[in-house]
Design an enzyme around this catalytic site. Structure first.
Site, PDB file in Angstrom:
ATOM      1  N   HIS A  32       7.763 -17.355  12.503  1.00  0.00           N
ATOM      2  CA  HIS A  32       8.922 -16.899  11.722  1.00  0.00           C
ATOM      3  C   HIS A  32      10.158 -16.732  12.602  1.00  0.00           C
ATOM      4  O   HIS A  32      11.273 -16.706  12.102  1.00  0.00           O
ATOM      5  CB  HIS A  32       8.586 -15.570  11.042  1.00  0.00           C
ATOM      6  CG  HIS A  32       9.051 -15.447   9.633  1.00  0.00           C
ATOM      7  ND1 HIS A  32       9.314 -16.530   8.814  1.00  0.00           N
ATOM      8  CD2 HIS A  32       9.311 -14.343   8.868  1.00  0.00           C
ATOM      9  CE1 HIS A  32       9.710 -16.097   7.612  1.00  0.00           C
ATOM     10  NE2 HIS A  32       9.724 -14.778   7.631  1.00  0.00           N
ATOM     11  N   ASN A  78      14.494 -10.494   5.636  1.00  0.00           N
ATOM     12  CA  ASN A  78      14.899 -10.414   4.229  1.00  0.00           C
ATOM     13  C   ASN A  78      16.305  -9.842   4.033  1.00  0.00           C
ATOM     14  O   ASN A  78      16.777  -9.775   2.900  1.00  0.00           O
ATOM     15  CB  ASN A  78      13.860  -9.645   3.388  1.00  0.00           C
ATOM     16  CG  ASN A  78      13.625  -8.247   3.903  1.00  0.00           C
ATOM     17  OD1 ASN A  78      14.230  -7.830   4.893  1.00  0.00           O
ATOM     18  ND2 ASN A  78      12.739  -7.515   3.249  1.00  0.00           N
TER      19      ASN A  78
END
Length: 197
Positions: A32, A78
């Site tokens: 990620h 996010n």
């Protein structure tokens, strides 16, 4: 190639490169965070030094006669749009002069794809960017990290938050991705697509 003419209200940057990732030691070399690894490599190549700005780390570098801004949002994935949106507004960057470097589970490991716009594919970082920028038409460098293989019980979210497989050439992948970003900056998206996609 000039991406746009400088004039009243024009950006001071030729390209803003935002590498998506998560802050904290536990995320450092995970799939990620491959976007962070790429902007770190660009900063290393061009002698950039990081400073805290826009809820993240910013380095401004020169590549030939081009000025690049390198950004690592430190808001967690996010909320990436909060950081990138602030930098975009500050530098007056148009969507076609923003490259977002991110992991992509829908591409096989090691594959690169440069593109303009596209869907969000369940990627929380991209969703946050689209919300804060009001558009999905920014440039992207998708870096394939694949999905868990047969018999691997990890969820996709656990997969992207885990380290690359030992046999994967992460340094080579990061170097190619950094080359692709430089290609977009110097030769434009079409040429970079022809060379790296």
């Amino acid at each position: 190639m000039r991406l746009f003419r400088r004039g009243d209200g024009a950006s001071t940057l030729d390209l803003l490169v935002a590498g998506l990732g998560n802050p904290g030691r536990g995320y450092e070399r995970t799939r990620h965070n491959v976007g962070w690894l790429v902007v770190d490599e660009l900063a290393r190549r061009h002698g950039g030094s990081w400073r805290s700005k826009f809820s993240g780390s910013l380095a401004e570098v020169r590549h030939g006669n081009l000025r690049l801004g390198l950004l690592k949002p430190e808001t967690y994935m996010n909320e990436s749009g909060r950081s990138v949106g602030a930098a975009v507004r500050f530098f007056k960057v148009e969507p076609e002069s923003l490259v977002v470097v991110h992991d992509d589970v829908d591409l096989e490991p090691g594959r690169l794809q440069a593109r303009r716009g596209g869907g969000l594919a369940g990627h929380n970082g991209l969703r946050s960017l689209a919300q804060h920028l009001g558009t999905q038409e920014f440039l992207r460098l998708r870096i394939g990290v694949g999905r868990p293989g047969r018999g691997d019980r990890r969820s996709v979210s656990d997969w992207v938050l885990s380290a690359f497989e030992p046999e994967q050439d992460v340094e080579g992948l990061v170097a190619r991705a950094a080359d692709a970003v430089e290609g977009v900056a110097v030769d434009g998206l079409d040429a970079a697509q022809a060379r790296f996609n």
